[in-house]
Design an enzyme around this catalytic site. Structure first.
Site, PDB file in Angstrom:
ATOM      1  CB  SER A  24     -40.343  -1.958   7.425  1.00  0.00           C
ATOM      2  OG  SER A  24     -40.046  -0.860   8.267  1.00  0.00           O
ATOM      3  CB  SER A  26     -40.104   1.775  10.421  1.00  0.00           C
ATOM      4  OG  SER A  26     -38.716   1.740  10.197  1.00  0.00           O
ATOM      5  CE  LYS A  75     -31.872   4.006   3.807  1.00  0.00           C
ATOM      6  NZ  LYS A  75     -30.962   3.551   4.867  1.00  0.00           N
ATOM      7  CG  ASP A 112     -29.541   5.543   7.686  1.00  0.00           C
ATOM      8  OD1 ASP A 112     -30.455   5.150   8.436  1.00  0.00           O
ATOM      9  OD2 ASP A 112     -29.630   5.525   6.440  1.00  0.00           O
ATOM     10  N   GLY A 137     -16.791  -2.215   3.769  1.00  0.00           N
ATOM     11  CA  GLY A 137     -17.922  -1.874   2.907  1.00  0.00           C
ATOM     12  C   GLY A 137     -17.874  -0.426   2.485  1.00  0.00           C
ATOM     13  CB  ALA A 138     -17.322   1.358  -0.225  1.00  0.00           C
ATOM     14  CE1 TYR A 231     -31.876  -3.740  11.413  1.00  0.00           C
ATOM     15  CE2 TYR A 231     -33.336  -5.277  12.528  1.00  0.00           C
ATOM     16  CZ  TYR A 231     -33.129  -4.280  11.601  1.00  0.00           C
ATOM     17  OH  TYR A 231     -34.182  -3.825  10.855  1.00  0.00           O
ATOM     18  N   GLY A 252     -26.062  -4.328  15.542  1.00  0.00           N
ATOM     19  CA  GLY A 252     -26.672  -3.351  14.657  1.00  0.00           C
ATOM     20  C   GLY A 252     -28.050  -2.832  15.049  1.00  0.00           C
TER      21      GLY A 252
HETATM   22  P1  ATR Z   1     -26.126  -0.548   1.887  1.00  0.00           P
HETATM   23  O1  ATR Z   1     -26.908   0.649   1.430  1.00  0.00           O
HETATM   24  O2  ATR Z   1     -26.897  -1.411   2.847  1.00  0.00           O
HETATM   25  O3  ATR Z   1     -24.769  -0.199   2.395  1.00  0.00           O
HETATM   26  P2  ATR Z   1     -25.094  -1.278  -0.682  1.00  0.00           P
HETATM   27  O4  ATR Z   1     -25.010   0.144  -1.028  1.00  0.00           O
HETATM   28  O5  ATR Z   1     -25.612  -2.252  -1.690  1.00  0.00           O
HETATM   29  O6  ATR Z   1     -25.975  -1.499   0.614  1.00  0.00           O
HETATM   30  O7  ATR Z   1     -23.622  -1.743  -0.201  1.00  0.00           O
HETATM   31  C1  ATR Z   1     -23.353  -3.039   0.147  1.00  0.00           C
HETATM   32  C2  ATR Z   1     -21.897  -3.142   0.589  1.00  0.00           C
HETATM   33  O8  ATR Z   1     -21.666  -4.468   1.052  1.00  0.00           O
HETATM   34  C3  ATR Z   1     -20.882  -2.905  -0.513  1.00  0.00           C
HETATM   35  O9  ATR Z   1     -19.726  -2.340   0.020  1.00  0.00           O
HETATM   36  C4  ATR Z   1     -20.621  -4.337  -1.014  1.00  0.00           C
HETATM   37  O10 ATR Z   1     -19.374  -4.509  -1.651  1.00  0.00           O
HETATM   38  P3  ATR Z   1     -19.215  -4.188  -3.245  1.00  0.00           P
HETATM   39  O11 ATR Z   1     -19.072  -2.705  -3.369  1.00  0.00           O
HETATM   40  O12 ATR Z   1     -17.990  -4.936  -3.626  1.00  0.00           O
HETATM   41  O13 ATR Z   1     -20.464  -4.713  -3.896  1.00  0.00           O
HETATM   42  C5  ATR Z   1     -20.631  -5.080   0.271  1.00  0.00           C
HETATM   43  N1  ATR Z   1     -20.921  -6.495   0.116  1.00  0.00           N
HETATM   44  C6  ATR Z   1     -22.124  -7.057  -0.131  1.00  0.00           C
HETATM   45  N2  ATR Z   1     -22.013  -8.405  -0.209  1.00  0.00           N
HETATM   46  C7  ATR Z   1     -20.697  -8.701   0.003  1.00  0.00           C
HETATM   47  C8  ATR Z   1     -19.944  -9.912   0.072  1.00  0.00           C
HETATM   48  N3  ATR Z   1     -20.532 -11.105  -0.092  1.00  0.00           N
HETATM   49  N4  ATR Z   1     -18.619  -9.825   0.319  1.00  0.00           N
HETATM   50  C9  ATR Z   1     -18.033  -8.625   0.508  1.00  0.00           C
HETATM   51  N5  ATR Z   1     -18.686  -7.444   0.454  1.00  0.00           N
HETATM   52  C10 ATR Z   1     -20.002  -7.475   0.214  1.00  0.00           C
END
Ligand code: ATR
Length: 286
Positions: A24, A26, A75, A112, A137-138, A231, A252
């Site tokens: 970290s 921070s 979190k 965030d 991403g989700a 980042y 980032g």
């Molecule tokens: P964070 O809190 O950093 O957002 P997270 O909650 O684990 O971390 O979410 C990671 C995101 O990156 C998810 O959307 C994940 O997709 P999945 O829901 O399909 O797991 C996405 N992600 C991580 N590695 C990936 C990869 N190699 N290709 C595509 N999406 C990826």
């Protein structure tokens, strides 16, 4: 900048809880900020595993810590151990900043998403109102960003994710606040000409997998603003490919700096010395 500061019996304590936490930045950023503002406070990094989170929060409360950050993987779970969670953090479903009042009452916030938006606006000059956004991403980071974009009045957000069901469920929650649709990653080709801003919120492209890209670079168009929350490295392959096409790009690091700046402001009521904080983090990444 020389500083005669010394920890004493009036020093106020802050810190970050995470697992892992050793990487970290921070502590470097926050301690530099305290020094720059002449605040008698100190910020540490605490390695706390999930089964110890509850005890750790009780301990910080008992010791009179004035606030703390939580990072991966705490979190969401930290919310169970707080006295209150502010409305934005509740909507996002995650807390990264906790403020203790004079009576030890702990309130959770999420900085965030608002940190991300402040950085995006300052670094690109983009006017977000009415913009059409594609968000890759989700996960936790995506959640904060979607709700912060909604507060900025964007026209629409398409959430694209490897696991389509997570994209759809996040979109369904966000649809109360902004026009939002969840779709699979490969749907980007169909919508690329109808969006203004593309944001990667996944870890794809992060060190050490620096040659990975979250979307096929050939889809990028010069009209797009391209933003990546990764980042490390500062200049991801996604951003390099985008810049080569003529897109304005946004990295980032600013999100990290500004989530910390908001936390600092919640804790101290003092405007965060953002330039100094950025310089401290940049120096430590070199
Ligand atoms: P964070 O809190 O950093 O957002 P997270 O909650 O684990 O971390 O979410 C990671 C995101 O990156 C998810 O959307 C994940 O997709 P999945 O829901 O399909 O797991 C996405 N992600 C991580 N590695 C990936 C990869 N190699 N290709 C595509 N999406 C990826």
């Amino acid at each position: 900048m020389t500083s005669a500061w010394q920890m004493d019996s009036e020093t106020k304590f802050y810190g970050v809880l995470g697992d892992p936490v050793r990487h970290s930045k921070s502590p470097i950023m926050m301690n530099r900020a305290f020094r720059a503002c002449g605040i008698n406070a100190a910020y540490g990094a605490f390695h706390v595993t999930p089964e110890r989170l509850k005890d750790a929060v009780r301990g910080l409360r008992a010791l009179g810590f004035r606030g703390f950050n939580v990072t991966i993987p705490h979190k969401v779970d930290v919310m169970d151990h707080l006295d209150a969670v502010d409305e934005r953090a509740r909507r996002i479903g995650a807390v990264n900043t906790v403020v203790a009042d004079d009576n030890g009452v702990l309130t959770g916030y999420n900085t965030d998403g608002i940190g991300y938006v402040r950085s995006l606006k300052e670094e690109t000059g983009i006017a977000l109102e009415g913009k059409r956004v594609a968000l890759i991403g989700a996960g936790g980071a995506a959640r904060g960003i979607v709700f912060a974009l909604a507060e900025e009045g964007v026209a629409s957000v398409a959430v694209l994710n490897r696991t389509e069901s997570s994209a759809r469920s996040l979109a369904a929650e966000a649809a109360r606040f902004v026009s939002c649709e969840g779709m699979p990653l490969n749907a980007l080709a169909d919508i690329i000409d109808q969006i203004d801003l593309l944001i990667n919120t996944t870890s794809v492209g992060m060190h050490p997998n620096v040659d990975d890209v979250p979307v096929p670079p050939e889809l990028l168009r010069p009209h797009l603003v391209v933003s990546d929350i990764v980042y490390n490295p500062r200049n991801t392959r996604l951003l390099r490919e985008a810049a080569a096409k003529g897109c304005p790009v946004h990295g980032g690091l600013g999100m990290f700096i500004y989530q910390g700046a908001y936390a600092f402001e919640y804790w101290t009521g003092t405007a965060a010395p953002v330039a100094v904080m950025r310089e401290a983090v940049e120096a430590s990444l070199r």
